[in-house]
Scaffold this active site. Structure first.
Site, short mmCIF file in Angstrom:
data_model
loop_
_atom_site.label_atom_id
_atom_site.label_comp_id
_atom_site.label_asym_id
_atom_site.label_seq_id
_atom_site.Cartn_x
_atom_site.Cartn_y
_atom_site.Cartn_z
N HIS A 350 -48.21 -36.05 -78.18
CA HIS A 350 -49.07 -36.26 -76.95
C HIS A 350 -47.63 -35.72 -76.10
O HIS A 350 -46.61 -35.81 -76.02
CB HIS A 350 -48.33 -37.67 -77.05
CG HIS A 350 -49.69 -38.05 -75.43
ND1 HIS A 350 -48.49 -38.52 -73.97
CD2 HIS A 350 -50.67 -37.67 -74.73
CE1 HIS A 350 -49.57 -38.42 -73.02
NE2 HIS A 350 -50.62 -38.20 -73.44
N SER A 351 -48.03 -34.63 -75.39
CA SER A 351 -47.73 -34.40 -73.62
C SER A 351 -45.93 -33.94 -74.34
O SER A 351 -46.20 -32.24 -75.28
CB SER A 351 -46.74 -35.08 -72.75
OG SER A 351 -46.26 -35.20 -72.06
N LEU A 352 -45.09 -33.92 -73.99
CA LEU A 352 -43.62 -33.72 -74.28
C LEU A 352 -43.74 -34.02 -75.89
O LEU A 352 -43.03 -32.42 -76.69
CB LEU A 352 -42.75 -33.95 -73.57
CG LEU A 352 -41.02 -33.53 -74.16
CD1 LEU A 352 -41.03 -32.03 -73.83
CD2 LEU A 352 -40.03 -33.74 -73.40
N SER A 354 -46.18 -33.00 -77.76
CA SER A 354 -46.69 -31.68 -78.75
C SER A 354 -45.12 -30.66 -78.93
O SER A 354 -45.87 -29.34 -80.02
CB SER A 354 -48.14 -31.62 -78.34
OG SER A 354 -47.70 -30.61 -76.54
N PHE A 509 -51.83 -33.55 -77.96
CA PHE A 509 -52.89 -34.01 -76.85
C PHE A 509 -52.60 -34.02 -75.21
O PHE A 509 -51.41 -34.40 -75.34
CB PHE A 509 -52.81 -35.53 -77.55
CG PHE A 509 -53.79 -35.94 -78.84
CD1 PHE A 509 -55.13 -35.65 -79.00
CD2 PHE A 509 -52.79 -36.34 -79.72
CE1 PHE A 509 -55.62 -35.61 -80.53
CE2 PHE A 509 -53.80 -36.86 -81.39
CZ PHE A 509 -54.84 -36.46 -81.15
#
EC number: 3.1.1.3
Length: 673
Positions: A350-352, A354, A509
């Site tokens: 998720h976010s960073l 990923s 995500f």
């Protein structure tokens, strides 16, 4: 029964019934008493600290049964460990403690519960201690057997419990000075409700999780220690993810699950924020942080700065090492605890998180071959593959005869990478081999990212060390020969660890991968590119996510197409679509109602009025006007005139105009002068 005899002195005579005011706090149920005593069925609970408050949560029915069987096996509980919650926690029966297996978490107390109490302000029932619950049970057994109720006994903290009958049992809290003034328990405030057995309290007890695990998913969080708007940790968010997955099995795959055709998906969190901020960097940041707006600056240091940490060569190495080593550690431990696991592995970020996984996957080497990664696991894989030696490099360039010269001059690979053409000429290397060696190490130096790509100069000329667009996502024959082929994503120079398994799917995500690649100078991704060890990639985002970016326009820049909408698991539309349609419908209804009201009001204003009354009319004719107008059919206009106190030749409309119709609600408008 000895414990009961020891408490006989505490059992006093019958206590008067509680006052009507006190009876309002507990439930009055049918008073039919059963003379036959039945042992209580225990259930196991564990204690969690939620919002700085202790909350007792029941184990699922399968785990509680396993704990009860281990407890009643007759063996010594010391050293006895029972896995619970799908194998994610271990309960040490002797210690009565519950420990997390795959991540760091404070140990929680475990209790075998039979008796519970709840106050007026408590939302959930709280279990008594095991020792006092046994005293309560023995007292209850005597009361049922001898049919002698209204028994009193005192808890270890000097609180009074009264057993009026099998359905009515109360718990009084002590009041300061109660013993000095001689007050009775009925005078000590509102009582607590006491319940016997978990079946008599309102609590949700789940059935348990399927034993078969078909797939394993590692979830990597983004910036900061909190992962959602409720400031929950990665463990709590992954627990919700797992719960939704289990609910989907019941709603969408119930028949297949009952036939044991499918198992479940296990989600395990991967935490890198805590190891990063335990390096002492927070202390360094605190020394340079301004004292103003303290909370905002602390939030910035704890969350937003993680993005800058990842762009730092030092801390980027710490982050990727932590993520890769943690996934390898958890995977190895998972296989040890689940030796029959034969499913696949996927990763989600998720976010960073990923972006971290994206960089790790693009720098993997497909050197595992066809060997089953679950059976042949290296003990420690923290290096970026096997780096070829200088002799192997020269052999690849067909220049093995010059290795003795470099060995004599004590020149290794690092020293050779710093040599110039003049240095090689002085060592006696001919022109042709010199050019091959210099070109090979220059290419390798650029591909390894030692020189960061620089932005275009003022003249518009790009520097030669900027990787070409075609380098990204290209698979050439060099990788098959064992060379490390960097994909040219412009990342800082770090050594990416190697994963001990091949992920099947990579889920991103709310991912900023597209933005970071663009900032790094990449404009296009080769459509033929694929991760060296991962088969699939999904970029999943919410349209209102401020940090989510698309990636497919970088793969096919000349084609514009809408992203695929993931169907909701409950069959309804997504929340943002429902909100948008709801607001649109509401605005249209409001607009139609407003226009309808204005239209009706305008018609009432423009409708022809009745002839004005003449000043010469008598008061009797004026009083007869309402009677005559009331005889008119429905839908007519009724006008009430009020005469002014002053003499006037014209009537003065001062109070009310009311419209009424057979099919429409009445409306009223007031006028005054």
């Amino acid at each position: 029964m000895s414990s009961v005899e020891s408490h006989q002195e505490q059992l006093s005579q019958s206590d008067p019934s509680p006052s009507p005011n006190s009876c309002s706090s507990f439930e009055l149920i049918d008073m039919d008493a059963c003379s036959l005593y039945e042992p209580v069925s225990p259930h196991w609970f564990y204690c969690k600290i939620i919002d700085s408050k202790e909350t007792w949560i029941p184990f699922n029915s399968e785990d509680s049964q396993q704990l009860e069987e281990a407890y009643g096996s007759g063996k010594d509980c010391n050293g006895r460990v029972v896995p619970t919650d799908g194998g994610r926690y271990d309960v040490h029966l002797g210690e009565r403690m519950r420990y997390a297996v795959y991540w760091d978490e404070l140990a929680s107390e475990v209790r075998r519960c039979t008796w519970f109490y709840k106050g007026d302000k408590d939302n959930k029932y709280v279990p008594y201690s095991e020792s006092f619950s046994q005293v309560l049970e023995e007292t209850y057994m005597l009361a049922v057997t001898l049919d002698e109720w209204k028994k009193k006994l005192e808890s270890p903290n000097r609180e009074i419990i009264i057993l009026h009958n099998p359905k009515l049992m109360v718990h009084y809290q002590p009041v300061t000075g109660s013993d000095e003034w001689g007050s009775t328990p009925t005078e000590q405030g509102r009582p607590r409700t006491v319940k016997r057995g978990v079946e008599n309290i309102s609590v949700d007890i789940h059935c348990g999780e399927p034993l078969q695990i078909d797939h394993l998913v590692f979830v990597v969080h983004g910036i900061g220690p909190a992962c959602d708007l409720r400031f929950r940790s990665i463990v709590q968010c992954v627990n919700d993810f797992r719960s939704v997955s289990l609910n989907l099995l019941q709603t969408h795959f119930k028949k297949a699950q009952e036939n044991q055709q499918i198992g479940r998906v296990e989600f395990l969190p991967v935490n890198w924020h805590s190891p990063l901020h335990s390096t002492g960097v927070d202390v360094d940041l605190q020394r340079i942080t301004l004292p103003s707006i303290n909370r905002l600056r602390h939030f910035t240091n704890d969350t937003i700065l993680d993005v800058f940490f990842y762009n730092s060569p030092t801390y980027c190495q710490t982050i990727v090492d932590t993520v890769a080593s943690e996934m390898n550690r958890i995977y190895t431990l998972f296989l040890q605890r689940n030796p029959e696991f034969k499913g696949g592995v996927s990763i989600a970020g998720h976010s960073l998180g990923s972006l971290i996984l994206f960089d790790i996957l693009t720098n993997q080497k497909d050197s595992l071959g066809d060997i089953d990664s679950k059976k042949d696991l290296p003990n420690s894989v923290m290096a970026q593959g096997d780096i070829p030696t200088l002799e192997e490099d020269l052999k690849k360039l067909q220049l093995s005869e010059f290795f003795s010269i470099f060995e004599k001059e004590k020149v290794d690979k690092e020293a050779l990478a710093l040599c110039t053409d003049k240095d090689l000429q002085e060592m006696g290397i001919p022109l042709g081999p010199r050019k091959k060696i210099l070109n090979y190490f220059r290419t390798r130096k650029n591909s390894m990212g030692i020189n960061r790509p620089t932005p275009p100069s003022a003249s518009g000329m790009n520097m030669p060390n900027i990787p070409k667009e075609s380098e990204f996502c290209s698979c050439t024959g060099d990788t098959a020969n064992g060379d490390y082929m960097d994909v040219g994503i412009g990342q800082v120079s770090v050594k990416y660890p190697r994963l001990i398994y091949k992920p099947e799917i990579f889920f991103a995500f709310g991912s900023p991968i597209g933005m970071f690649l663009t900032v790094r100078g990449l404009k296009r991704i080769d459509p033929n590119y694929k991760f060296p060890t991962c088969k699939g990639f999904f970029n999943i985002y919410h349209p209102f996510d401020p940090v989510a970016y698309r990636i497919e326009p970088m793969v096919v820049p000349g084609v514009e197409f809408e992203p695929m909408l993931i169907p909701h698991h409950k069959g309804r539309k997504r929340m943002h679509l429902e909100l948008r349609e709801g607001l649109t419908r509401m605005s249209m209804d409001l607009k139609n109602n407003l226009l309808g009201s204005l239209r009706m009001a305008w018609k009432s204003f423009t409708r022809a009025p009745y002839p004005a009354l003449q000043a010469s009319e008598t008061a009797e004719e004026t009083e007869a006007e309402p009677e005559s107008s009331s005889e008119k059919p429905s839908g007519s206009l009724k006008i009430q005139y009020c005469w002014s106190s002053k003499k006037s030749t014209k009537p003065r409309v001062s109070s009310l105009i009311s419209l009424y119709s057979k099919n429409e609600p009445s409306m009223a408008a007031s006028y005054g002068h």
